[in-house]
Design a protein around this motif. Structure first.
Motif, PDB file in Angstrom:
ATOM      1  N   VAL A 105       0.845  -1.187   0.000  1.00 24.93           N
ATOM      2  CA  VAL A 105       0.000   0.000   0.000  1.00 24.93           C
ATOM      3  C   VAL A 105       0.884   1.242   0.000  1.00 24.93           C
ATOM      4  N   THR A 106       0.571   2.214  -0.868  1.00 27.72           N
ATOM      5  CA  THR A 106       1.307   3.481  -0.785  1.00 27.72           C
ATOM      6  C   THR A 106       0.564   4.414   0.151  1.00 27.72           C
ATOM      7  N   PHE A 107       1.293   5.029   1.062  1.00 27.60           N
ATOM      8  CA  PHE A 107       0.692   5.967   2.002  1.00 27.60           C
ATOM      9  C   PHE A 107       1.784   6.905   2.500  1.00 27.60           C
ATOM     10  N   GLY A 108       1.395   7.968   3.225  1.00 29.32           N
ATOM     11  CA  GLY A 108       2.371   8.900   3.771  1.00 29.32           C
ATOM     12  C   GLY A 108       3.282   8.218   4.785  1.00 29.32           C
ATOM     13  N   LYS A 109       4.376   8.890   5.117  1.00 33.20           N
ATOM     14  CA  LYS A 109       5.312   8.339   6.106  1.00 33.20           C
ATOM     15  C   LYS A 109       4.625   8.188   7.455  1.00 33.20           C
ATOM     16  N   ASP A 110       5.153   7.288   8.268  1.00 30.36           N
ATOM     17  CA  ASP A 110       4.649   7.105   9.624  1.00 30.36           C
ATOM     18  C   ASP A 110       4.922   8.366  10.433  1.00 30.36           C
ATOM     19  N   PRO A 111       3.883   9.023  10.994  1.00 24.97           N
ATOM     20  CA  PRO A 111       4.106  10.269  11.738  1.00 24.97           C
ATOM     21  C   PRO A 111       4.589  10.010  13.164  1.00 24.97           C
ATOM     22  N   GLY A 112       4.618   8.755  13.588  1.00 20.40           N
ATOM     23  CA  GLY A 112       4.899   8.397  14.984  1.00 20.40           C
ATOM     24  C   GLY A 112       6.163   9.013  15.564  1.00 20.40           C
ATOM     25  N   GLY A 113       7.183   9.282  14.715  1.00 15.64           N
ATOM     26  CA  GLY A 113       8.440   9.809  15.211  1.00 15.64           C
ATOM     27  C   GLY A 113       8.366  11.267  15.660  1.00 15.64           C
ATOM     28  N   LEU A 114       7.464  12.032  15.070  1.00 16.63           N
ATOM     29  CA  LEU A 114       7.385  13.460  15.389  1.00 16.63           C
ATOM     30  C   LEU A 114       6.733  13.679  16.752  1.00 16.63           C
ATOM     31  N   SER A 115       7.285  14.612  17.544  1.00 23.43           N
ATOM     32  CA  SER A 115       6.733  14.830  18.882  1.00 23.43           C
ATOM     33  C   SER A 115       5.334  15.445  18.786  1.00 23.43           C
ATOM     34  N   ALA A 170       3.178  14.970  16.434  1.00 24.05           N
ATOM     35  CA  ALA A 170       2.254  13.921  16.017  1.00 24.05           C
ATOM     36  C   ALA A 170       1.918  13.028  17.200  1.00 24.05           C
ATOM     37  N   LYS A 171       2.938  12.741  18.024  1.00 27.41           N
ATOM     38  CA  LYS A 171       2.714  11.905  19.204  1.00 27.41           C
ATOM     39  C   LYS A 171       1.699  12.546  20.132  1.00 27.41           C
ATOM     40  N   ALA A 172       1.858  13.861  20.333  1.00 26.69           N
ATOM     41  CA  ALA A 172       0.940  14.585  21.205  1.00 26.69           C
ATOM     42  C   ALA A 172      -0.489  14.485  20.665  1.00 26.69           C
ATOM     43  N   SER A 182      -6.760  10.899  10.260  1.00 25.05           N
ATOM     44  CA  SER A 182      -7.150  11.797  11.355  1.00 25.05           C
ATOM     45  C   SER A 182      -6.178  12.959  11.478  1.00 25.05           C
ATOM     46  N   ILE A 183      -4.885  12.663  11.432  1.00 25.58           N
ATOM     47  CA  ILE A 183      -3.883  13.706  11.651  1.00 25.58           C
ATOM     48  C   ILE A 183      -3.927  14.744  10.522  1.00 25.58           C
ATOM     49  N   TYR A 184      -4.228  14.296   9.316  1.00 26.00           N
ATOM     50  CA  TYR A 184      -4.362  15.229   8.188  1.00 26.00           C
ATOM     51  C   TYR A 184      -5.554  16.166   8.415  1.00 26.00           C
ATOM     52  N   ALA A 185      -6.653  15.583   8.904  1.00 22.14           N
ATOM     53  CA  ALA A 185      -7.852  16.396   9.144  1.00 22.14           C
ATOM     54  C   ALA A 185      -7.594  17.397  10.271  1.00 22.14           C
ATOM     55  N   GLY A 244       2.304  22.041  11.344  1.00 17.80           N
ATOM     56  CA  GLY A 244       1.228  21.110  11.670  1.00 17.80           C
ATOM     57  C   GLY A 244       1.729  20.008  12.575  1.00 17.80           C
ATOM     58  N   ALA A 245       0.805  19.177  13.050  1.00 19.00           N
ATOM     59  CA  ALA A 245       1.190  18.031  13.868  1.00 19.00           C
ATOM     60  C   ALA A 245       2.013  17.052  13.041  1.00 19.00           C
ATOM     61  N   PHE A 246       1.837  17.116  11.731  1.00 21.26           N
ATOM     62  CA  PHE A 246       2.481  16.188  10.815  1.00 21.26           C
ATOM     63  C   PHE A 246       3.749  16.796  10.206  1.00 21.26           C
TER      64      PHE A 246
END
Lengths: 369, 300
Positions: free
Chosen positions: A271-281, A283-285, A301-304, A337-339
């Motif tokens: 599946v093609t999708f955006g990078k995992d945002p988990g590393g960004l602080s 995004a974590k918040a 959700s994070i995009y919205a 942004g969070a992302f």
């Protein structure tokens, strides 16, 4: 009851209702959130609405924008272009300042025309069909990538990593699915034979007929342009008829529901999708706050959430809800942004949209590139 | 590929046949097209997801897959039989002597009520059942057959064979055939017509429930709207076979499944639903009484 009192009460009620209307219009800024909230893609619309709701709640805690409270209106387009237009008209009548949405390309494109005519800013968190921002509208943006980008990433992956000779391509006949399938096909380049190309009926429970025809053509991999409910049934039934070639598909399939529908048959799907945002602080918040309120966040959700925050920041900074001025501010500014950082090009597309390839492994999506 | 498509088509057709039987049996006795029948099938599918979900949840007792399947089938069929009887009692029996159009409209109303009831009770979202039977195909004559396809064919054959025996051999079956020939005469010779009609509805509904359970296991997706299209297609199958004829419904269902599958793979998957209704139109023009139907002479 005495007739006089009866009339008095009636008048009082009308008076209150009228007062309610005017006070609402003056002291509230309305934002719309639109997407499929019922039907088989309902999870996506609900993910989108929850994230926008979270952003709005945070702003309201800080006192709203321009000294007014923000009210979020939800619109269910049922992933249906006709419903999307009717949601757009409803939002316009309710005087929304801006819209986070819609989710499906086939809904965002027809709805955008109505928002533009009513001078309502629109930021879609998930619409990936390139045509969406190529209509010459100044107040239409997206915070995700586009299908020509992700079709290319998918095709490059197939060409370089899998080196097949025979590839099959199917799509769900929607603006998103067919568009993505065509970009994938175009990016494959010479030397690879497209042995099968056809559409399928969305919401049909049985795809064995088409899958058997694909199996007959012996492709080494097949591409599907579409959304997770169909993708789930496709891989499940492919396994039943003994079609072993893996499926490669786009962002519309990136959701745990896909794995739930397909079970073990989902393994190996790309599946093609955006990078995992988990590393960004940041995004974590966001993911933590979202989880506390609604449960696990969806892929978009994070995009919205970022889309809603961009809209509210722009209204605050521009000092008005006037669509033209808000859009002008958005197009000139780089947002945090969070992302990560988000800025827009002249069409309203994001300047950087890194797609990566994910693979289903042990019931989870794993980044492979 | 031909054999593969044949097996795919047979499995799909067996499901249509099971639903079509309910249409045809009710039509045979009451000359009524029970438009709520597709909804009973949908209820059967929901029950499958509920019962299967309970049986496979962590705290459930450890029993074999076959036992789980049988429990689900029996519970769902029993529950839907009760639904069938209640639908007949409330929506059709009070209108037994009314003009012919009245029960038809009542049937459409019943269908809307059931759809909305399920939508409100279970939600508008699609419900998913992860695969409970291993989905790996088994190689057979150059084709790949999934265990579920074998299960569908086996259960359908068993159920349809049982139905045929019941109708031909038992006293109640005989009463059913007599009632379908002439309701008033059957009443005069001492057959409890109301009871026969109730039983017909119960049998038809439990067959639809079996179809619902099998479809849920097969595709893993249910939603409150699923009875509509399946009902229309099964109705097409009943018309193709000759409405009112039990063997006709079986053959019609299987034929329809085959036509859809071959159409989807040899012509185009895009027009899959169109093939079913093309068949309906051609049947109505070329042979309105269907393959097994008898020319009806209006009784004077």
């Amino acid at each position: 009851m005495n007739r006089f009192y009866y009339r008095l009460i009636l008048f009082a009620m009308f008076g209150l209702a009228a007062a309610g209307c005017t006070s609402q219009q003056q002291n509230v800024i309305r934002i719309g959130a639109a997407g499929p909230m019922t039907g088989d893609q309902s999870k996506m619309g609900i993910d989108l609405r929850n994230a926008a709701e979270l952003a709005v709640a945070e702003w309201n805690e800080k006192g709203g924008v321009l000294g007014k409270k923000i009210e979020l209106l939800a619109g269910d387009d049922q992933a249906d272009p006709k419903q999307a237009v009717s949601v757009a008209n409803k939002f316009i009548n309710q005087k929304v300042a801006a819209v986070v949405g819609h989710w499906n390309s086939s809904c965002s494109i027809p709805a955008s025309e109505y928002y533009v005519n009513a001078n309502v800013v629109m930021i879609s968190p998930a619409t990936t069909n390139p045509r969406f921002t190529q209509q010459g509208f100044k107040s239409v943006f997206r915070v995700c990538g586009t299908d020509d980008q992700q079709g290319k990433i998918a095709a490059d992956f197939v060409v370089k990593k899998m080196r097949p000779k025979r590839v099959a391509v199917i799509h769900d006949k929607t603006a998103y699915g067919q568009g993505l399938a065509d970009f994938f096909k175009k990016s494959l380049g010479p030397g690879i034979e497209i042995v099968f190309y056809d559409g399928i009926v969305q919401r049909d429970p049985d795809y064995k007929g088409v899958l058997t025809a694909i199996k007959e053509k012996r492709p080494e991999v097949y591409f599907f342009g579409g959304i997770y409910p169909e993708a789930g049934r496709l891989v499940r039934q492919a396994r039943e008829i003994g079609l072993t070639a893996p499926m490669i598909t786009g962002d519309g399939v990136y959701d745990p529901t896909f794995i739930k529908i397909a079970g073990a048959a989902a393994e190996g799907t790309l599946v093609t999708f955006g990078k995992d945002p988990g590393g960004l602080s940041t995004a974590k918040a966001f993911l933590g706050k979202y989880a506390a309120k609604y449960g696990e966040a969806g892929p978009y959700s994070i995009y919205a959430y970022d889309a809603a925050n961009i809209i509210l920041t722009a209204i605050q900074q521009a000092g008005t809800t006037d669509g033209t001025k808000v859009a002008e501010y958005i197009s000139k500014t780089s947002f945090r942004g969070a992302f990560g950082d988000i800025s827009f090009d002249k069409n309203g597309d994001v300047n950087k949209a890194p797609y990566v390839v994910w693979k289903v492994k042990d019931g989870k999506f794993i980044e492979v590139q | 590929m031909f054999i593969q498509q044949l097996i795919n088509g047979l499995a799909l057709g067996a499901i249509y046949a099971l639903i079509a039987l309910g249409y045809t049996m009710v039509y045979g006795i009451l000359q009524l097209i029970n438009f709520a029948h597709g909804e009973v099938y949908m209820l059967g599918a929901y029950l499958a997801i509920i019962v299967m979900g309970l049986l496979t949840s962590p705290g459930a007792p450890e029993i074999g897959m076959a036992a789980k399947l049988i429990i689900t089938l029996i519970l769902s069929a029993g529950f839907c039989a009760a639904y069938g009887a209640v639908i007949e009692r409330t929506a059709y029996r009070p209108l037994r002597k009314a003009a012919k159009l009245a029960p038809l409209i009542s049937a459409v109303g019943m269908s809307i009520i059931l759809q909305n009831f399920v939508m409100l009770a279970q939600g508008k979202e699609y419900k998913n059942l992860p695969p409970v039977v291993p989905s790996d195909g088994i190689a057979l004559f150059g084709a790949t057959v999934s265990p579920l396809q074998i299960l569908i064919l086996a259960v359908s054959l068993l159920v349809m064979g049982g139905l045929q025996l019941f109708v031909v051999r038992t006293k109640l079956g005989k009463a059913m055939r007599a009632t379908s020939q002439d309701r008033i005469m059957a009443g005069l010779v001492g057959i409890n017509v109301n009871q026969v009609i109730s039983v017909t509805f119960m049998i038809g509904s439990s067959l639809a429930a079996v179809a619902g359970v099998l479809v849920t296991l097969y595709y893993g997706v249910v939603h409150f709207f699923m009875g509509y299209l399946a009902g229309l297609k099964a109705f097409t199958a009943a018309v193709l076979g000759g409405i009112g004829s039990i063997p006709g419904a079986m053959v019609g269902g299987v034929l329809l499944g085959l036509i859809e599958n071959f159409g989807a793979s040899y012509i185009s998957g895009v027009y899959k639903d169109a093939f079913a209704f093309l068949v309906l139109i051609i049947t109505l023009i070329a042979r309105p009484s269907g393959l097994f139907g008898q020319k009806t002479i209006d009784k004077v």
